[in-house]
Design an enzyme around this catalytic site. Sequence first.
Site, mmCIF file in Angstrom:
data_model
loop_
_atom_site.group_PDB
_atom_site.id
_atom_site.type_symbol
_atom_site.label_atom_id
_atom_site.label_comp_id
_atom_site.label_asym_id
_atom_site.label_seq_id
_atom_site.Cartn_x
_atom_site.Cartn_y
_atom_site.Cartn_z
ATOM 1 N N LYS A 1 0.764 -1.042 0.111
ATOM 2 C CA LYS A 1 -0.042 0.058 -0.077
ATOM 3 C C LYS A 1 0.898 1.318 -0.091
ATOM 4 O O LYS A 1 0.595 2.245 -0.600
ATOM 5 C CB LYS A 1 -1.083 -0.189 1.271
ATOM 6 N N ASP B 235 -11.598 2.685 3.265
ATOM 7 C CA ASP B 235 -11.727 1.157 3.193
ATOM 8 C C ASP B 235 -13.378 1.115 2.810
ATOM 9 O O ASP B 235 -13.584 -0.001 2.387
ATOM 10 C CB ASP B 235 -11.560 0.581 4.235
ATOM 11 N N GLN C 92 -5.334 -1.329 8.955
ATOM 12 C CA GLN C 92 -5.060 -2.792 8.592
ATOM 13 C C GLN C 92 -5.708 -3.805 9.496
ATOM 14 O O GLN C 92 -5.637 -3.764 10.808
ATOM 15 C CB GLN C 92 -3.665 -2.931 8.250
HETATM 16 N N1 GUN Z 1 -7.364 -6.943 5.649
HETATM 17 C C1 GUN Z 1 -7.408 -7.618 4.587
HETATM 18 N N2 GUN Z 1 -8.197 -6.892 3.543
HETATM 19 C C2 GUN Z 1 -8.141 -5.722 4.050
HETATM 20 C C3 GUN Z 1 -8.761 -4.428 3.371
HETATM 21 O O1 GUN Z 1 -9.317 -4.441 2.494
HETATM 22 N N3 GUN Z 1 -8.638 -3.302 4.225
HETATM 23 C C4 GUN Z 1 -8.004 -3.410 5.582
HETATM 24 N N4 GUN Z 1 -8.039 -2.203 6.214
HETATM 25 N N5 GUN Z 1 -7.481 -4.595 5.852
HETATM 26 C C5 GUN Z 1 -7.892 -5.527 5.320
#
Ligand code: GUN
Length: 282
Positions: free
Chosen positions: A53, A120, A97
């Site tokens: 990311k 998100d 996350q």
């Molecule tokens: N963990 C696995 N997929 C995601 C996601 O799309 N967003 C976040 N914040 N954590 C994750």
Amino acid sequence: MYTLIDGKNIAAQMRLQIKRGVDAYRQKYNREIGLAVVMAGDNPASQVYVRNKIKACEEVGINSANYCYPEIISQTELEKHIKNLVADDGYDGILVQLPLPAHINATEVLKLIPAEKDVDGFSAENIGKLCAGEESIVACTPNGVMKMLEHCNINVAGKRAVVVGRSNIVGKPMAMLLLNASATVTVCHSKTENLREECLNADILVAAIGKAKFITADMVKKGAIVIDVGMNRDENGKLCGDVDFENVKEKCSFITPVPGGVGPMTITMLMYNTLQAAVLRR
Ligand code: GUN
């Protein structure tokens, strides 16, 4: 003959467009776009996702900051940090996350992120807007799947779409996006009876189960479009999806590979959402 949906290529094209959008934003408002990425603990998969990311932010010109807290952080302490990030005008988006450590109430943490910084698309407000068909920030993975379908000129309207998996992150928003695009949508899950028959009805089959090679050739209609959201390891430790790709592909009109399918789109959509959040704030 099937067409492989090349997520890596579609994502690369989108990132160029997003970079142009970020540059235009900088010119217009004379400021940078900022994303805060928060992690707690040292989940190895999360570490890889977060690293990717941050790398994607660099690629498109978004300022990013990575806040890594120890596994033992308390609820109060983590919430205090999140509140500070929310109040920081330099951040247009805040991403926590998941998963968070087991002793943390993730729902309460996520509730602190206001809809306008919720890149998100997990907040009640963004989910509500998605259900109402209003413009909102949409969860990255399902939003990325819709972009892939659009890119391949696949018209969803009137098609039978079957989503296998009902998670808040993928299955539920995926079903809503397909419904908003006028598909006839069925959501299947671990308690579904006759799963094979349900899947065999699908013109568009989205696999978001989290089990390696779960969707087998006998579950797929000839000519179906198969989207594999899974990211698993097979018996040899090799990366694989929720679809038994080698045996399913010949039945499909379109299919996404793993890796190189939905995965690259997810992170690209985070960049897209962060740009969208920044623009919506102005
Ligand atoms: N963990 C696995 N997929 C995601 C996601 O799309 N967003 C976040 N914040 N954590 C994750």
